[in-house]
Design an enzyme around this catalytic site. Structure first.
Site: not given
Ligand code: GDG
Length: 454
Positions: A155, A363
């Site tokens: 993730h 991110d």
């Protein structure tokens, strides 16, 4: 496909309200085949009583959780996962604490999970493991003789091999990652970093479009950009809490233009850089004086890791300085809220803001960017300002893309966002929405599982 087994650090009860898009998507997938969701219970218990397995039925899904002892939790979760892997995978070698002891706890907990999970497995199960806490799980299961299909989804970003190489145990860690049959990342950039590591550091070869041969096995690696549950989020936006928040914000800021940031209080999110860019906006474009207000929600996170306490102080000082320098009796430029806003209110907050600042330094994907777009009124949508270093930027090319390290450049783009004509806002929003719908979180889960079963 056989039964689905999901393994992640934390297990969410998909029936509970506010479980979030990921829990909903995984629950969907689990329900269609009947399945098992395994992970840490979230409980830290006394030494000696860790490792207890509890199972619970949630409809057709079994939730199985294990408690952790204080020593295991501190070494596995705080020490290695969040003290080493999180910073390094976000390109922050300066923040990594390579405490040699932590790796033992990380291995120990992964081995504990494997030992607790293995007796629950059936031969034709398909196992889907999530995130950096559990990279070695497949290797541990394989060492116990498990031959099931195993997939892994990361993730967070995967950095270039030259950064990964700084982790003293990088060879072991990446070899563990290659024990899965399929490894999924958010972006092509992450896949490229994986490929370069396999070929240049691990002596492997690429044997197909997305297939690599290394350590005597074949592993596939592909991008699966995660999305949100668009319908669920929009339904939340029609709920009473979201509408109440929208109304309140519109009333209170009737004379102002709102900008919004919503993040976990994490150094990867670029919060100090964002506040500085907003300060430059006020300096360079004085027409925003007494007009633009930035609401920055920073939900506390991992407060017992040292780098997070430093960030908190830095941010408080900066917000204080901007408000002190620019504020008036009847206007504070920055509203900084160090608390989580209830999920049901988020769509209302997003909808009330003309501009969202989603400007992480790095991110994996960033779901706030997608939630903001989904919450907009298509007839009069706000503008998304998005960091080029968020995985979301790879597909959301109709956002205004910025470099979060460039305060002046960011101020200029924020000004452009605040002044963008309605027609351009509509066109950009429409295209962004089409992307969100085409690749929502259900699509993501289906794509990954189809690839894993293929
Ligand atoms: C990791 C990766 C990747 C935030 N503040 C509040 C709040 N949130 C919710 C948001 C959103 C979620 O938390 C944050 O998701 P992100 O994707 O932005 O970031 P991470 O938590 O770092 O997640 C990331 C993600 O995994 C999925 O793969 O996209 O790159 O780092 O849903 O709405 N929710 C509430 N109050 C808050 O104040 N209720």
């Amino acid at each position: 496909m056989g039964r689905l087994v999901v393994v992640s650090n934390r297990v969410a009860d998909p029936r509970k309200p506010g479980a979030g898009g990921l829990a909903v998507a995984l629950a969907d997938a689990l329900q269609s085949s009947g399945g098992l969701w395994f992970g840490w219970s979230g409980k830290v218990v006394d030494e000696g009583s860790g490792g207890q397995l509890r199972t619970q039925r949630a409809g057709p899904v079994t939730l199985a959780t294990v408690d952790l002892s204080r020593a295991d939790h501190d070494a596995y979760y705080l020490g290695y996962s969040n003290g080493v892997l999180w910073p390094v995978f976000h390109y922050r070698l300066d923040l990594a604490d390579f405490d040699a002891g932590d790796i033992d706890g990380y291995r120990r907990v992964n081995r504990l999970f494997a030992h607790k999970l293995q007796p629950l497995l059936q031969p034709d199960d398909v196992i889907w493991v999530h995130d950096y806490h559990l990279i070695p799980l497949a290797a541990e299961l394989r060492a116990m003789g498990c031959t099931q299909r195993m997939g892994f989804f990361l993730h967070i970003p995967l950095p270039p091999r030259t950064i990964l190489a700084a982790i003293p145990q990088n060879g072991w860690l990446m070899r563990s990652l290659m024990m899965y049959d399929l490894v999924g990342f958010h972006t092509q950039t992450d896949v490229d970093h994986f490929a370069a590591y396999v070929i240049k550091e691990a002596g492997g070869t690429q044997v197909g479009d997305d297939e690599f041969h290394a350590h005597g096995r074949v592993v596939r690696a592909r991008p699966f950009p995660i999305g949100i549950d668009v319908d669920e989020f929009q339904a939340l936006g029609r709920g009473p809490e979201a509408r109440d928040t929208f109304r309140t914000m519109k009333e209170q800021y009737a004379q102002r233009q709102l900008l919004v940031g919503v993040d976990r209080l994490d150094y990867s999110k670029g919060l100090p850089q964002r506040i500085r860019a907003f300060q430059r906006l006020l300096q360079h474009y004085p027409e925003n004086h007494k007009v633009a207000t930035l609401i920055q929600v920073a939900a506390p996170s991992r407060e017992d890791v040292e780098a997070y306490a430093d960030l908190r102080h830095q941010l408080e000082t900066l917000c204080g300085a901007v408000n002190g320098d620019h504020g008036e009796l009847d206007w504070m430029p920055v509203r900084y809220i160090r608390r989580a806003v209830p999920r049901k209110r988020l769509p209302g907050l997003y909808a009330s803001a003309s501009v969202a600042l989603v400007t992480p330094l790095r991110d994996g994907m960033n779901l706030v960017a997608k939630e903001y777009v989904a919450a907009q009124d298509p007839a009069n949508p706000g503008v998304l300002v998005l960091s080029r270093f968020a995985g979301a930027a790879e597909a959301m090319t109709d956002a205004l893309i910025v470099n979060p390290y460039d305060a002046d450049g960011m101020a200029e783009v924020i000004q452009q966002a605040l002044r963008m004509p309605l027609e351009e806002r509509r066109v950009r929003h429409e295209r962004l929405m089409a992307g969100l719908r085409a690749q929502d979180v259900h699509w993501w889960a289906r794509e990954f599982l189809a690839a894993l079963s293929a």
